[in-house]
Scaffold this motif. Sequence first.
Motif, mmCIF file in Angstrom:
data_model
loop_
_atom_site.group_PDB
_atom_site.id
_atom_site.type_symbol
_atom_site.label_atom_id
_atom_site.label_comp_id
_atom_site.label_asym_id
_atom_site.label_seq_id
_atom_site.Cartn_x
_atom_site.Cartn_y
_atom_site.Cartn_z
ATOM 1 N N THR A 19 -14.180 9.450 1.969
ATOM 2 C CA THR A 19 -13.310 8.291 1.781
ATOM 3 C C THR A 19 -11.929 8.531 2.373
ATOM 4 O OG1 THR A 19 -14.499 7.697 -0.229
ATOM 5 C CG2 THR A 19 -12.333 6.726 0.061
ATOM 6 N N ARG A 20 -11.402 9.722 2.193
ATOM 7 C CA ARG A 20 -10.066 10.025 2.730
ATOM 8 C C ARG A 20 -10.062 9.944 4.260
ATOM 9 N NH1 ARG A 20 -5.184 12.113 1.708
ATOM 10 N NH2 ARG A 20 -4.196 13.288 3.374
ATOM 11 N N GLU A 21 -11.049 10.585 4.904
ATOM 12 C CA GLU A 21 -11.098 10.561 6.364
ATOM 13 C C GLU A 21 -11.259 9.139 6.896
ATOM 14 O OE1 GLU A 21 -14.106 13.211 7.815
ATOM 15 O OE2 GLU A 21 -13.199 14.946 6.835
ATOM 16 N N LEU A 22 -12.101 8.366 6.255
ATOM 17 C CA LEU A 22 -12.324 6.981 6.661
ATOM 18 C C LEU A 22 -11.026 6.174 6.555
ATOM 19 C CD1 LEU A 22 -14.707 5.115 7.488
ATOM 20 C CD2 LEU A 22 -14.918 4.536 5.072
ATOM 21 N N THR A 23 -10.305 6.353 5.475
ATOM 22 C CA THR A 23 -9.058 5.633 5.251
ATOM 23 C C THR A 23 -7.976 6.094 6.231
ATOM 24 O OG1 THR A 23 -9.647 5.438 2.916
ATOM 25 C CG2 THR A 23 -7.372 4.967 3.493
ATOM 26 N N VAL A 24 -7.865 7.401 6.424
ATOM 27 C CA VAL A 24 -6.876 7.943 7.362
ATOM 28 C C VAL A 24 -7.142 7.413 8.767
ATOM 29 C CG1 VAL A 24 -6.142 10.073 8.524
ATOM 30 C CG2 VAL A 24 -6.248 9.987 6.029
ATOM 31 N N ASP A 25 -8.403 7.403 9.185
ATOM 32 C CA ASP A 25 -8.744 6.889 10.512
ATOM 33 C C ASP A 25 -8.332 5.418 10.655
ATOM 34 O OD1 ASP A 25 -9.743 9.312 11.344
ATOM 35 O OD2 ASP A 25 -11.847 8.769 11.013
ATOM 36 N N LEU A 26 -8.541 4.640 9.610
ATOM 37 C CA LEU A 26 -8.147 3.232 9.644
ATOM 38 C C LEU A 26 -6.628 3.099 9.774
ATOM 39 C CD1 LEU A 26 -8.651 0.147 9.200
ATOM 40 C CD2 LEU A 26 -8.237 0.617 6.781
ATOM 41 N N LEU A 27 -5.892 3.876 9.009
ATOM 42 C CA LEU A 27 -4.434 3.735 8.979
ATOM 43 C C LEU A 27 -3.755 4.270 10.237
ATOM 44 C CD1 LEU A 27 -3.737 4.571 5.246
ATOM 45 C CD2 LEU A 27 -3.989 2.332 6.322
ATOM 46 N N GLU B 214 6.452 0.447 3.370
ATOM 47 C CA GLU B 214 6.443 0.238 4.810
ATOM 48 C C GLU B 214 5.009 0.145 5.347
ATOM 49 O OE1 GLU B 214 8.308 -0.342 8.554
ATOM 50 O OE2 GLU B 214 8.926 -0.606 6.472
ATOM 51 N N LEU B 215 4.140 0.999 4.842
ATOM 52 C CA LEU B 215 2.739 0.965 5.261
ATOM 53 C C LEU B 215 2.122 -0.386 4.927
ATOM 54 C CD1 LEU B 215 0.223 2.470 6.321
ATOM 55 C CD2 LEU B 215 -0.200 3.193 3.974
ATOM 56 N N TRP B 216 2.354 -0.859 3.733
ATOM 57 C CA TRP B 216 1.827 -2.144 3.297
ATOM 58 C C TRP B 216 2.355 -3.265 4.194
ATOM 59 C CZ3 TRP B 216 2.828 -4.533 -2.202
ATOM 60 C CH2 TRP B 216 1.890 -5.534 -2.456
ATOM 61 N N ARG B 217 3.633 -3.234 4.495
ATOM 62 C CA ARG B 217 4.236 -4.264 5.338
ATOM 63 C C ARG B 217 3.629 -4.262 6.741
ATOM 64 N NH1 ARG B 217 7.785 -4.963 9.128
ATOM 65 N NH2 ARG B 217 8.422 -2.798 9.320
ATOM 66 N N LEU B 218 3.426 -3.063 7.294
ATOM 67 C CA LEU B 218 2.937 -2.955 8.666
ATOM 68 C C LEU B 218 1.451 -3.288 8.817
ATOM 69 C CD1 LEU B 218 4.724 0.333 9.789
ATOM 70 C CD2 LEU B 218 5.190 -1.990 10.616
ATOM 71 N N ILE B 219 0.667 -2.981 7.800
ATOM 72 C CA ILE B 219 -0.786 -3.056 7.992
ATOM 73 C C ILE B 219 -1.441 -4.296 7.411
ATOM 74 C CG2 ILE B 219 -1.622 -1.808 5.964
ATOM 75 C CD1 ILE B 219 -3.289 -0.177 8.117
ATOM 76 N N LYS B 220 -0.816 -4.947 6.439
ATOM 77 C CA LYS B 220 -1.520 -6.036 5.752
ATOM 78 C C LYS B 220 -1.916 -7.191 6.665
ATOM 79 C CE LYS B 220 2.608 -8.171 3.805
ATOM 80 N NZ LYS B 220 3.267 -8.467 2.545
ATOM 81 N N LEU B 221 -1.142 -7.441 7.714
ATOM 82 C CA LEU B 221 -1.483 -8.539 8.628
ATOM 83 C C LEU B 221 -1.888 -8.030 10.006
ATOM 84 C CD1 LEU B 221 1.324 -11.059 7.636
ATOM 85 C CD2 LEU B 221 -1.049 -11.017 6.868
ATOM 86 N N HIS B 222 -2.237 -6.760 10.090
ATOM 87 C CA HIS B 222 -2.655 -6.179 11.368
ATOM 88 C C HIS B 222 -3.964 -6.846 11.811
ATOM 89 C CE1 HIS B 222 -3.855 -3.257 14.382
ATOM 90 N NE2 HIS B 222 -2.618 -2.776 14.337
ATOM 91 N N PRO B 223 -4.084 -7.177 13.110
ATOM 92 C CA PRO B 223 -5.295 -7.869 13.586
ATOM 93 C C PRO B 223 -6.602 -7.137 13.270
ATOM 94 C CG PRO B 223 -3.619 -7.828 15.299
ATOM 95 C CD PRO B 223 -3.097 -7.002 14.169
ATOM 96 N N ILE B 224 -6.599 -5.823 13.337
ATOM 97 C CA ILE B 224 -7.828 -5.079 13.032
ATOM 98 C C ILE B 224 -8.218 -5.277 11.567
ATOM 99 C CG2 ILE B 224 -8.832 -2.767 12.822
ATOM 100 C CD1 ILE B 224 -7.317 -2.028 15.386
#
Length: 163
Positions: free
Chosen positions: A50-58, A100-110
């Motif tokens: 789960t950690r690797e999967l999440t890190v790869d996404l982020l 900052e992470l939440w702000r940057l990623i929540k509307l990311h196209p991916i």
Amino acid sequence: MKEVKSLKEPNVKLENRAADLERKTTEMERYKKRWNLRLNGLKEKQDENTRELTVDLLKIVPPWKDKIDWILDTVHQLGKPTDHPHQIIMQCTARIYRDELWRLIKLHPICMDLILCFAEDLTKDDREARRAVWPKVEQARKEDLKAMFRGSYAYIDGQRVMP
């Protein structure tokens, strides 16, 4: 009758103390969860990390691509892997990173393409409080009023909403 009175006063003190401890525990839980984000919709397989999967996404967030391993403290899945996605709790090393992470990623196209949703990690009490006022917030949004949540409280046009 005298015995009942002599027991009543200590009982009231114990009840007040228990209520105070419960309030303090809830505040501590809220404070701890401020470093967390919940991720909904990430599909996993039985033997995936789960950690690797999440890190790869982020890593899609360019400024943090090389630092994401350091920014994420812990990552764990709620429940066991099955055919449907479970929520993932991500704990950041600092609140500033979480925000900052939440702000940057929540509307990311991916994330939009994968139908991923990021949310605050709320306590059970806060989730129930939000659930109680959700119909009012939903109605306000349909009427094009400014409606938002802050913690367990809902606000419509700047006014706090009660259940």
